[in-house]
Design an enzyme around this catalytic site. Structure first.
Site, PDB file in Angstrom:
ATOM      1  N   GLY A  37       0.809  -1.208   0.000  1.00  0.00           N
ATOM      2  CA  GLY A  37       0.000   0.000   0.000  1.00  0.00           C
ATOM      3  C   GLY A  37       0.844   1.260   0.000  1.00  0.00           C
ATOM      4  N   GLY A  42       6.084   4.382  -8.489  1.00  0.00           N
ATOM      5  CA  GLY A  42       6.828   3.139  -8.641  1.00  0.00           C
ATOM      6  C   GLY A  42       5.906   1.938  -8.726  1.00  0.00           C
ATOM      7  CG  HIS A  43       3.589   0.767  -5.383  1.00  0.00           C
ATOM      8  ND1 HIS A  43       3.661   1.829  -4.503  1.00  0.00           N
ATOM      9  CD2 HIS A  43       4.186  -0.284  -4.752  1.00  0.00           C
ATOM     10  CE1 HIS A  43       4.249   1.427  -3.398  1.00  0.00           C
ATOM     11  NE2 HIS A  43       4.591   0.162  -3.522  1.00  0.00           N
ATOM     12  CG  ASP A 182      12.536  -3.218  -2.353  1.00  0.00           C
ATOM     13  OD1 ASP A 182      13.053  -2.775  -1.321  1.00  0.00           O
ATOM     14  OD2 ASP A 182      11.491  -2.749  -2.843  1.00  0.00           O
ATOM     15  CD  GLN A 185      11.077  -7.527  -1.563  1.00  0.00           C
ATOM     16  OE1 GLN A 185      11.049  -7.161  -0.401  1.00  0.00           O
ATOM     17  NE2 GLN A 185      10.304  -6.992  -2.497  1.00  0.00           N
ATOM     18  CB  SER A 222      10.649   4.489  -0.884  1.00  0.00           C
ATOM     19  OG  SER A 222      10.374   3.769   0.307  1.00  0.00           O
TER      20      SER A 222
END
Length: 355
Positions: A37, A42-43, A182, A185, A222
Site C-alpha cells: 500500500g 513506482g507501484h 529492492d 529481495q 518509496s
C-alpha cells in the site's frame, strides 16, 4: 467498511479463488503486483508493465507483520487505502491485441482485482514480530539473506519469502513484477520460485523493473519517503543515489572496489557536513552501509577487485565477461527514515532486469 472502488476487491482467499477459477476457465493470463500500500508512481509503473503483458492484472495490498522486527515501524507504516484505490481506479493502458478473428485491435486495460487480505487470513496460526514467538509454517531462503539488507534486518527476508509464497499460492499469477529498488529481495524471490518448483509464477516469469525515481532529484520512490521533511527530501535523501553514481564513475575508470566505496562514503560525509554547516533545520544523516556484492551469491567483492578483473574472471569461467553485473547498493538514515537504493554496475539485462 471498505472505501468505494471501481475495481473488485477480495478480502479472503476463498472469494479470490472463486474469481480466479473463472479466469482459469477462460485461459486468461494474470499479472500480479504485490504491494504494502501507500502507493506511488513506482507501484503504478509495475502495474503498467503487467497491463501491457497480461489479459488481467491483480494487485495486492497487505502490510506484512512478519517482515518487521519488533523495533521497526509496523504500527506507523503509511496506510492510505482510500488514496490507493483511487490511484488504481485511474490506472489504465491502451494495448494492441489480436481478437477472436486474429485481427489486431486496440483495447484499454485496467486493473482487474485488488487482493486485500486481513492478517488472520494470511497468518491463520497468528503472527508475532518476535521470531522466537512465531508458530506455524515459514519460508527461509538459506545462505542468501544475511548479506546486504540482511545484515541490518536479519529476519526481513524470512518474512518476505513467507508472505510472497502465500500470495503466489493464493493469486496464482502467470507473471509477477517487482522493483529493482529492492534488488536483493527480487533476486531472492526468483531463486525461491526455482527452489520450490513453483508454477505460478515460474522463475522466468518473475520480472524485475528498473527503479522509479523522482524526475529532478533522482531519489528512488518509496512509501517511506512520506516520513521525510521537505528539507530532508530535497537536500539529504538524494545524496545516496549521488554517492552510488560517484562510485560507478570510479569503477568505470578502473579503480578498485575499495576505492569506489570510499568515494561513495566521502560524498555522503561531505553532504552531511554541508547540511549541518548551514543555518536552518538540522538534518541528521547517518550511513548504514555502501557495498558491492555479487548478484549470484550476494558475497562482498574483494577490496582490490577492479572492473577488468571482475569481467576477466567470468571469461576464465567460460562465461562472457562483457558487462558482468555487480550490485552496488547502500542504505542510510535521514532523520528517522531509513532509505535504500542500488545501481547495477555492468549490464542490468544480465540479471534479467527489464528495459
Amino acid at each position: 467498511m471498505l472505501p468505494p472502488s471501481t475495481i473488485p476487491i477480495f478480502t479472503s482467499v476463498a472469494s479470490y479463488r472463486e474469481w480466479r477459477r473463472k479466469v482459469a476457465e477462460g485461459k486468461q493470463s494474470v499479472g500480479f503486483v504485490a504491494t504494502m500500500g501507500a502507493l506511488h508512481e513506482g507501484h503504478l509503473s509495475l502495474g503498467r508493465r503487467s497491463l501491457a503483458a497480461n489479459d488481467l492484472t491483480v494487485l495486492s495490498i497487505f502490510v506484512n507483520p512478519a517482515q518487521f522486527a519488533p523495533h521497526e515501524d509496523l504500527a506507523t507504516y503509511p496506510r492510505t487505502l482510500p488514496h490507493d484505490l483511487e490511484l488504481l481506479s485511474s490506472l489504465s493502458l491502451s494495448v494492441e491485441i489480436k481478437n477472436g478473428a486474429g485481427q489486431l485491435e486496440r483495447v484499454t486495460r485496467t486493473p482487474s482485482a485488488v487482493f486485500l487480505p486481513t492478517v488472520p487470513e494470511m497468518y491463520p496460526a497468528g503472527i508475532s514480530q518476535d521470531v522466537s514467538e512465531q508458530k506455524g509454517t515459514f519460508v527461509d531462503v538459506k545462505g542468501y539473506g544475511h548479506q546486504m539488507e540482511g545484515r541490518t534486518r536479519p529476519t526481513f527476508f524470512r518474512g518476505v519469502a513467507t508472505v510472497v509464497t502465500k500470495l503466489f499460492n493464493a493469486v496464482e499469477p502467470t507473471r509477477t513484477y517487482f522493483g529493482q529498488k529492492d534488488i536483493q529481495q527480487a533476486l531472492l524471490l526468483r531463486r525461491m520460485t526455482r527452489d520450490l518448483l513453483l508454477s505460478h509464477p515460474t522463475p522466468e516469469n518473475l520480472f524485475i523493473v528498473p527503479t522509479a525515481r523522482d524526475s529532478s532529484s533522482k531519489l528512488a520512490l518509496s512509501s517511506r519517503n512520506a516520513y521525510l521533511t521537505d528539507n530532508e527530501r530535497e537536500h539529504a535523501a538524494p545524496s545516496l543515489y549521488a554517492a552510488l553514481q560517484a562510485g560507478r564513475q570510479a569503477w568505470d575508470a578502473g579503480e578498485s572496489k575499495e576505492s569506489c566505496v570510499q568515494r561513495a562514503y566521502a560524498l555522503i560525509s561531505e553532504t552531511a557536513e554541508k547540511l549541518n554547516s548551514v543555518s536552518g533545520e538540522k538534518v541528521d544523516l547517518k550511513l548504514d552501509y555502501i557495498e558491492m556484492n555479487a548478484p549470484e551469491s550476494f558475497d562482498v567483492l574483494g577490496a582490490t577487485v577492479t572492473r577488468q578483473q571482475w569481467e576477466s574472471e567470468a571469461v576464465q569461467g567460460g562465461n562472457s565477461g562483457d558487462g558482468r553485473a555487480v550490485i552496488f547498493s547502500g542504505a542510510m538514515w535521514v532523520g528517522r527514515t531509513r532509505l535504500i537504493d542500488n545501481i547495477i554496475l555492468g549490464n542490468p539485462r544480465n540479471l534479467g532486469i527489464m528495459e
